[in-house]
Design a protein around this motif. Structure first.
Motif, PDB file in Angstrom:
ATOM      1  N   LEU A 211      10.896  34.047 -78.378  1.00  0.00           N
ATOM      2  CA  LEU A 211      11.307  35.433 -78.639  1.00  0.00           C
ATOM      3  C   LEU A 211      10.468  36.046 -79.757  1.00  0.00           C
ATOM      4  O   LEU A 211      10.041  37.209 -79.677  1.00  0.00           O
ATOM      5  N   PHE A 212      10.224  35.269 -80.804  1.00  0.00           N
ATOM      6  CA  PHE A 212       9.485  35.765 -81.970  1.00  0.00           C
ATOM      7  C   PHE A 212       8.053  36.152 -81.603  1.00  0.00           C
ATOM      8  O   PHE A 212       7.612  37.272 -81.880  1.00  0.00           O
ATOM      9  N   VAL A 213       7.317  35.241 -80.984  1.00  0.00           N
ATOM     10  CA  VAL A 213       5.903  35.521 -80.709  1.00  0.00           C
ATOM     11  C   VAL A 213       5.751  36.599 -79.625  1.00  0.00           C
ATOM     12  O   VAL A 213       4.801  37.391 -79.661  1.00  0.00           O
ATOM     13  N   TYR A 214       6.682  36.652 -78.676  1.00  0.00           N
ATOM     14  CA  TYR A 214       6.604  37.687 -77.637  1.00  0.00           C
ATOM     15  C   TYR A 214       6.824  39.071 -78.258  1.00  0.00           C
ATOM     16  O   TYR A 214       6.115  40.034 -77.937  1.00  0.00           O
ATOM     17  N   GLY A 215       7.804  39.159 -79.162  1.00  0.00           N
ATOM     18  CA  GLY A 215       8.058  40.426 -79.851  1.00  0.00           C
ATOM     19  C   GLY A 215       6.873  40.849 -80.705  1.00  0.00           C
ATOM     20  O   GLY A 215       6.507  42.029 -80.740  1.00  0.00           O
ATOM     21  N   ILE A 216       6.247  39.888 -81.394  1.00  0.00           N
ATOM     22  CA  ILE A 216       5.051  40.182 -82.199  1.00  0.00           C
ATOM     23  C   ILE A 216       3.941  40.721 -81.309  1.00  0.00           C
ATOM     24  O   ILE A 216       3.267  41.703 -81.639  1.00  0.00           O
ATOM     25  N   GLY A 217       3.726  40.082 -80.167  1.00  0.00           N
ATOM     26  CA  GLY A 217       2.666  40.513 -79.252  1.00  0.00           C
ATOM     27  C   GLY A 217       2.851  41.928 -78.764  1.00  0.00           C
ATOM     28  O   GLY A 217       1.906  42.721 -78.734  1.00  0.00           O
ATOM     29  N   LEU A 218       4.076  42.276 -78.375  1.00  0.00           N
ATOM     30  CA  LEU A 218       4.354  43.645 -77.918  1.00  0.00           C
ATOM     31  C   LEU A 218       4.192  44.648 -79.047  1.00  0.00           C
ATOM     32  O   LEU A 218       3.735  45.779 -78.833  1.00  0.00           O
ATOM     33  N   GLN A 219       4.554  44.234 -80.252  1.00  0.00           N
ATOM     34  CA  GLN A 219       4.535  45.149 -81.391  1.00  0.00           C
ATOM     35  C   GLN A 219       3.123  45.481 -81.848  1.00  0.00           C
ATOM     36  O   GLN A 219       2.812  46.644 -82.139  1.00  0.00           O
ATOM     37  N   VAL A 220       2.255  44.496 -81.914  1.00  0.00           N
ATOM     38  CA  VAL A 220       0.923  44.722 -82.494  1.00  0.00           C
ATOM     39  C   VAL A 220      -0.178  44.820 -81.446  1.00  0.00           C
ATOM     40  O   VAL A 220      -1.328  45.095 -81.786  1.00  0.00           O
ATOM     41  N   GLY A 221       0.153  44.604 -80.169  1.00  0.00           N
ATOM     42  CA  GLY A 221      -0.864  44.595 -79.115  1.00  0.00           C
ATOM     43  C   GLY A 221      -1.758  45.823 -79.063  1.00  0.00           C
ATOM     44  O   GLY A 221      -2.994  45.699 -79.098  1.00  0.00           O
ATOM     45  N   PRO A 222      -1.189  47.031 -78.980  1.00  0.00           N
ATOM     46  CA  PRO A 222      -2.052  48.225 -78.872  1.00  0.00           C
ATOM     47  C   PRO A 222      -3.008  48.385 -80.044  1.00  0.00           C
ATOM     48  O   PRO A 222      -4.201  48.654 -79.856  1.00  0.00           O
ATOM     49  N   SER A 223      -2.510  48.212 -81.265  1.00  0.00           N
ATOM     50  CA  SER A 223      -3.387  48.379 -82.434  1.00  0.00           C
ATOM     51  C   SER A 223      -4.373  47.229 -82.543  1.00  0.00           C
ATOM     52  O   SER A 223      -5.475  47.393 -83.066  1.00  0.00           O
ATOM     53  N   PHE A 224      -4.004  46.040 -82.028  1.00  0.00           N
ATOM     54  CA  PHE A 224      -4.899  44.880 -82.104  1.00  0.00           C
ATOM     55  C   PHE A 224      -6.169  45.127 -81.299  1.00  0.00           C
ATOM     56  O   PHE A 224      -7.277  44.931 -81.791  1.00  0.00           O
ATOM     57  N   PHE A 225      -6.043  45.594 -80.071  1.00  0.00           N
ATOM     58  CA  PHE A 225      -7.226  45.794 -79.234  1.00  0.00           C
ATOM     59  C   PHE A 225      -8.040  47.008 -79.681  1.00  0.00           C
ATOM     60  O   PHE A 225      -9.263  46.973 -79.688  1.00  0.00           O
ATOM     61  N   SER A 226      -7.346  48.085 -80.055  1.00  0.00           N
ATOM     62  CA  SER A 226      -8.076  49.295 -80.458  1.00  0.00           C
ATOM     63  C   SER A 226      -8.808  49.093 -81.779  1.00  0.00           C
ATOM     64  O   SER A 226      -9.811  49.756 -82.050  1.00  0.00           O
ATOM     65  N   SER A 227      -8.330  48.154 -82.618  1.00  0.00           N
ATOM     66  CA  SER A 227      -8.960  47.950 -83.927  1.00  0.00           C
ATOM     67  C   SER A 227     -10.375  47.407 -83.815  1.00  0.00           C
ATOM     68  O   SER A 227     -11.181  47.553 -84.732  1.00  0.00           O
ATOM     69  N   PHE A 228     -10.707  46.767 -82.690  1.00  0.00           N
ATOM     70  CA  PHE A 228     -12.044  46.185 -82.541  1.00  0.00           C
ATOM     71  C   PHE A 228     -13.119  47.260 -82.425  1.00  0.00           C
ATOM     72  O   PHE A 228     -14.300  46.980 -82.573  1.00  0.00           O
ATOM     73  N   LYS A 229     -12.710  48.505 -82.149  1.00  0.00           N
ATOM     74  CA  LYS A 229     -13.680  49.595 -82.100  1.00  0.00           C
ATOM     75  C   LYS A 229     -14.122  49.996 -83.508  1.00  0.00           C
ATOM     76  O   LYS A 229     -15.168  50.609 -83.679  1.00  0.00           O
ATOM     77  N   ASN A 230     -13.310  49.657 -84.501  1.00  0.00           N
ATOM     78  CA  ASN A 230     -13.626  50.027 -85.872  1.00  0.00           C
ATOM     79  C   ASN A 230     -13.969  48.780 -86.689  1.00  0.00           C
ATOM     80  O   ASN A 230     -14.934  48.102 -86.402  1.00  0.00           O
ATOM     81  N   GLU A 231     -13.107  48.449 -87.679  1.00  0.00           N
ATOM     82  CA  GLU A 231     -13.422  47.319 -88.535  1.00  0.00           C
ATOM     83  C   GLU A 231     -12.728  46.041 -88.088  1.00  0.00           C
ATOM     84  O   GLU A 231     -12.810  45.011 -88.738  1.00  0.00           O
ATOM     85  N   GLY A 232     -12.017  46.080 -86.943  1.00  0.00           N
ATOM     86  CA  GLY A 232     -11.237  44.931 -86.496  1.00  0.00           C
ATOM     87  C   GLY A 232     -12.048  43.676 -86.275  1.00  0.00           C
ATOM     88  O   GLY A 232     -11.591  42.560 -86.571  1.00  0.00           O
ATOM     89  N   LEU A 233     -13.268  43.813 -85.745  1.00  0.00           N
ATOM     90  CA  LEU A 233     -14.102  42.646 -85.494  1.00  0.00           C
ATOM     91  C   LEU A 233     -14.451  41.945 -86.804  1.00  0.00           C
ATOM     92  O   LEU A 233     -14.376  40.711 -86.911  1.00  0.00           O
ATOM     93  N   LYS A 234     -14.813  42.725 -87.813  1.00  0.00           N
ATOM     94  CA  LYS A 234     -15.146  42.161 -89.126  1.00  0.00           C
ATOM     95  C   LYS A 234     -13.931  41.479 -89.749  1.00  0.00           C
ATOM     96  O   LYS A 234     -14.032  40.377 -90.292  1.00  0.00           O
ATOM     97  N   PHE A 235     -12.781  42.148 -89.668  1.00  0.00           N
ATOM     98  CA  PHE A 235     -11.561  41.595 -90.247  1.00  0.00           C
ATOM     99  C   PHE A 235     -11.195  40.269 -89.583  1.00  0.00           C
ATOM    100  O   PHE A 235     -10.857  39.286 -90.252  1.00  0.00           O
ATOM    101  N   ASN A 236     -11.226  40.239 -88.249  1.00  0.00           N
ATOM    102  CA  ASN A 236     -10.825  39.031 -87.530  1.00  0.00           C
ATOM    103  C   ASN A 236     -11.813  37.899 -87.735  1.00  0.00           C
ATOM    104  O   ASN A 236     -11.420  36.722 -87.755  1.00  0.00           O
ATOM    105  N   LEU A 237     -13.088  38.228 -87.887  1.00  0.00           N
ATOM    106  CA  LEU A 237     -14.093  37.193 -88.157  1.00  0.00           C
ATOM    107  C   LEU A 237     -13.792  36.487 -89.474  1.00  0.00           C
ATOM    108  O   LEU A 237     -13.815  35.246 -89.560  1.00  0.00           O
ATOM    109  N   LEU A 238     -13.465  37.261 -90.505  1.00  0.00           N
ATOM    110  CA  LEU A 238     -13.136  36.673 -91.807  1.00  0.00           C
ATOM    111  C   LEU A 238     -11.827  35.891 -91.734  1.00  0.00           C
ATOM    112  O   LEU A 238     -11.719  34.783 -92.278  1.00  0.00           O
ATOM    113  N   ALA A 239     -10.825  36.448 -91.061  1.00  0.00           N
ATOM    114  CA  ALA A 239      -9.511  35.800 -90.983  1.00  0.00           C
ATOM    115  C   ALA A 239      -9.587  34.484 -90.211  1.00  0.00           C
ATOM    116  O   ALA A 239      -9.030  33.464 -90.644  1.00  0.00           O
TER     117      ALA A 239
END
Length: 562
Positions: free
Chosen positions: A78-106
């Protein structure tokens, strides 16, 4: 007279289902209460359920072993499914901006922590199961622990004669260290780097200019002869500015209508345009000047209304397929999805739960509602068919065996990564058949927090059963020392690389620190400590990929070295 009540409420070595339920409710209820208490600016939130579970387990409370695994795993799903639905849209769209850099470091931080765990395993002789538990606790990563336990269960079936240590022990011992360690690092890095939150906020706003700007509407009057006599379609192609013309009024007329792309622009026409502020200003500058005409806003024939997409006939249809303009003389001016405003291009696909803003006559809007749905009440009621079908698909994906040469058993995504990946993809693409991504915010938060409470309660009570004995037997202080290396070294390196080499804003870097360690308590502290919500955005950007990598890291370490 009250013996039945004593039996129900007091600890039991072999509890019934009813006694187990009482134990779980005690752990969650008391944990939530203590989690709301603040020590300065620090509050643990639902993470406190883990600690109350440990205490109850130490005092002798138990959960029936026939339901323990179910409660733990179902809560994690339940926890991980809810997290996925909650952050999914911003997660994919963030790669157009600084998301790739952020995820590489993380992700690099996650892998660095895994390398440190392997070095400690080799140099100390500690079993990899215990080391993975220490690693998961010192970075407060619950899904990683869940994945480790699932992998060990698979190995136990494959090798029934082999005995494996329980990673929950190391997790429970080092979890408090992980929570306080991140918070301590945030405070120290702010002090040593001499960070001023107000200055960082100013720089953050400056960097966000022309990025994810809200849509606005402005009025203008056409007076540039270069564009008079041309169609709207031709003008937009020549100028190349992404805007929508929602209303048009000819000079000297009080009649207002919604123009098509074939409408010809005349001299002194008044237009109502929708777009970002920068695009709208640029468009006005090209064609004419701002207008103060009031008739274009007050026309009684045109109505503006927001419609919710709830009808299956509109879900996953492109705006060009619905063809609302030619069918009903209606124009879509905006689409709202996951808190964002989207320019309604013909190729835009509508998702269940989208809100679209349309302009047209009252009668036409009523007809369009029959196709769009606009049943807001339907969005408030949970769609259990969609929810549980999504959870089922997540469990199937998580149980799919992936064979790799050299590993004793096929690796599986497990109950943590499987539902998370499915939820991310569903939220990205709006759904699969009748499984859709829309769940109202209240239901999502409930599912996520309820799930993690169940998991923490089950894990905490089970770990607390012999917590003191284990702490003494396994030299808990030494395990905490090992955990501190996994907690602090990657964090310090992350701050240095992120701040000095990648030039990441400190407010975003703090969110990445909390997200890389999947620690909501540290995130809550950072938003209060820095007095802004910027860390939440970068936390959401890195959380999904970090969670997946932590799950794989925990499973692979056990398979390779176990």
């Amino acid at each position: 007279m009250f013996d039945w009540l004593h039996t129900l409420l007091l600890p039991a070595e072999t509890p019934t289902v009813a006694q187990s339920m009482i134990t779980i409710m005690l752990a969650i209820g008391s944990g939530v209460f203590f989690g709301r208490l603040k020590m300065g600016k620090i509050s643990f939130g639902v993470s406190a359920v883990m600690f109350t579970g440990l205490l109850l387990g130490h005092l002798g409370y138990r959960i029936n072993y026939e339901i323990l695994d179910f409660i733990r795993d179902f809560g994690l799903i339940l926890f991980v499914y809810g997290i996925g639905l909650q952050v999914g849209p911003s997660f994919f769209s963030s790669f157009k901006n600084e998301g790739l850099k952020f995820n590489l470091l993380a992700v690099s931080t996650v892998l660095f922590g895994g390398v440190i765990a392997v070095i400690l395993h080799k140099t100390t002789g500690l079993s990899i199961e215990n080391m993975v538990g220490i690693m998961s606790g010192s970075v407060t990563n619950t899904p990683g622990l869940g994945a480790a336990k699932n992998t060990l269960a698979e190995l136990s079936v494959k090798f029934p004669d082999k005995t494996f240590a329980d990673p929950t022990i190391g997790y429970a011992i080092t979890y408090p260290l992980g929570v306080f360690g991140i918070i301590f690092t945030i405070i120290l890095s702010k002090t040593f780097l001499k960070v001023r939150p107000d200055e960082e906020m100013r720089m953050f706003r400056k960097s966000k200019i022309n990025r994810e700007e809200p849509l606005i509407h402005k009025k203008m009057r056409v007076n540039n002869s270069e564009y008079i006599g041309k169609t709207i379609n031709k003008i937009q192609k020549e100028i190349g500015i992404d805007i929508i013309i929602s209303r048009l009024k000819h000079s000297g007329s009080e009649s207002v209508f919604s123009p098509t792309l074939d409408t010809i622009i005349q001299d002194r026409d008044v237009l109502m345009i929708v777009g970002t502020e920068a695009n709208a200003d640029q468009f006005i500058q090209k064609l004419g000047r701002p207008s103060t005409d009031l008739f274009i806003e007050s026309d009684s024939e045109l109505q503006v209304k927001n419609l919710f997409v709830t009808q299956t006939s509109a879900v996953h249809k492109k705006l060009s397929e619905l063809d609302l303009y030619n069918t009903y003389d209606l124009k879509v001016t905006r689409v709202f999805r996951a808190g964002k405003e989207i320019i309604p291009r013909p190729s835009l696909e509508l998702f269940y739960g989208d809100k679209i803003r349309i302009i047209g006559s009252r009668e036409a809007i009523s007809e369009a509602e029959k196709i769009i749905g606009n049943q807001e009440k339907k969005l408030i009621e949970p769609d259990f068919l969609s929810l549980f079908a999504g959870l089922l698909l997540g469990i199937i994906v998580g149980s799919f065996p992936l064979a790799f040469p050299g590993l004793p058993i096929p690796i599986k995504l497990g109950f943590a990564a499987g539902p998370l990946i499915v939820a991310l993809l569903i939220s990205r693409y709006g759904g699969i058949s009748f499984i859709h991504s829309y769940i109202n915010n209240g239901a999502t938060y409930f599912m996520k927090d309820f799930g993690i409470c169940l998991f923490f309660a089950a894990v905490g009570i089970h770990a607390g059963e012999h917590f003191y004995e284990n702490f003494i037997e396994y030299n808990g202080w030494l395990w905490m020392l090992y955990g501190s290396a996994i907690t602090f070294i990657p964090l310090i390196v992350m701050v240095i690389v992120g701040r000095f080499f990648m030039k990441i804003n400190f407010l975003q870097l703090v969110g990445m620190m909390s997200g890389s360690y999947t620690d909501p308590a540290a995130l809550s502290f950072s938003t209060n400590y820095l007095d802004n919500d910027v860390p939440i955005q970068s936390y959401a950007q890195v959380y999904p990929l970090v969670t997946i990598f932590r799950i794989f890291t925990a499973s692979l370490l056990i398979l390779i070295f176990g």
